[in-house]
Design an enzyme around this catalytic site. Structure first.
Site, PDB file in Angstrom:
ATOM      1  CG  HIS A 168      -1.022   1.155   1.279  1.00  0.00           C
ATOM      2  ND1 HIS A 168      -2.763   1.651   0.804  1.00  0.00           N
ATOM      3  CD2 HIS A 168      -1.988   1.813   2.324  1.00  0.00           C
ATOM      4  CE1 HIS A 168      -3.648   2.872   0.914  1.00  0.00           C
ATOM      5  NE2 HIS A 168      -3.083   2.919   2.200  1.00  0.00           N
ATOM      6  CG  HIS A 201     -25.316  12.527  -6.029  1.00  0.00           C
ATOM      7  ND1 HIS A 201     -26.219  12.239  -5.373  1.00  0.00           N
ATOM      8  CD2 HIS A 201     -25.704  11.760  -6.704  1.00  0.00           C
ATOM      9  CE1 HIS A 201     -27.854  12.381  -5.415  1.00  0.00           C
ATOM     10  NE2 HIS A 201     -27.021  10.650  -5.946  1.00  0.00           N
ATOM     11  N   GLY A 237      -2.797   0.194   6.179  1.00  0.00           N
ATOM     12  CA  GLY A 237      -4.624  -0.020   5.551  1.00  0.00           C
ATOM     13  C   GLY A 237      -5.237  -0.289   6.576  1.00  0.00           C
TER      14      GLY A 237
END
Ligand SMILES: CC(C)(COP(=O)(O)OP(=O)(O)OC[C@H]1O[C@@H](n2cnc3c(N)ncnc32)[C@H](O)[C@@H]1OP(=O)(O)O)[C@@H](O)C(=O)NCCC(=O)NCCS
Length: 201
Positions: free
Chosen positions: A13, A130, A65
């Protein structure tokens, strides 16, 4: 911006974050990791331990993570030192609010009216539609989708490829399994899997 960055957590990551940082104009990138046997990550050096972040003259991002560890480390660092990274291929609407320490990865889409908290991961090709509200230290994993007006609590993990239907609320510290489809509010923390998502334990 100093254009120097330390990433806490020399892992896969962290390596992805280093690439995003480079694309955001950071020219001097290094890692901090508490495992003293790790000396390098993605071609960048490991220069010290996580507790040294505050004293290093560089912006900081936590590339871990695990949400509770990420939160603990980020909260030990002044907010003014925290970077916020957005991959250039991500599509982020102009009015989106993004907290410090958050990383938006390649191909992610965040639509108008969304609010992303501090220390979040919006992973590769995830979408946040949204008016969603993503809580602090949440992780919206690879290829998962939040439909419109979804609320995700602090430290909740939405698993890879999961979908959350519109207008759904998920509590804090929830774990939604990979590929799940969440069709009802989740009010009790726990692990939820399947289509439609049901509590595993
Ligand atoms: C949900 C999850 C956290 C459960 O992990 P776990 O606690 O170790 O659970 P186990 O692997 O012991 O599985 C327990 C049971 O749940 C089932 N299960 C696990 N994950 C599942 C999933 N995503 N969907 C459906 N069923 C699942 C297992 O098949 C097993 O069923 P069984 O008891 O009938 O054999 C994990 O499987 C998962 O999906 N993690 C998300 C990974 C991810 O998104 N990574 C993203 C990186 S960007």
């Amino acid at each position: 911006m100093s254009k120097k960055l330390v990433i806490i957590g020399a892992s896969g990551h962290g390596k992805v974050i280093a690439d995003i940082a480079k694309k955001n104009g950071y020219y001097d990138i290094a890692f901090l990791d508490d495992n003293e046997n790790i000396h390098e990550c993605g071609g960048y050096p490991v220069v010290g331990r996580s507790q040294e972040a505050e004293d290093i003259n560089a912006d900081v991002i936590v590339g871990i993570g695990n949400a509770s560890i990420r939160k603990k480390i980020q909260q030990s660092i002044p907010a003014r030192k925290m970077a916020t990274l957005i991959h250039p291929s991500a599509v982020v609407a102009e009015d989106v609010i993004i907290g410090v320490g958050t990383v938006i990865m390649a191909g992610a889409v965040i639509n108008s009216g969304a609010r992303i908290g501090t220390g979040c991961i919006i992973n590769t090709c995830a979408s946040v539609d949204h008016d969603c509200n993503v809580g602090d230290y949440a992780h919206i994993a690879v290829g998962s989708h939040l439909c419109g007006t979804v609320s995700v609590g602090d430290e909740t993990w939405i698993g890879a490829g999961a979908t959350v239907s519109n207008n759904i609320s998920i509590c804090s510290e929830g774990m939604i399994g990979a590929g799940a489809v969440v069709t009802k509010d989740i009010i009790e923390k726990g692990t939820y899997v399947g289509v439609p998502a049901k509590r595993l334990r």
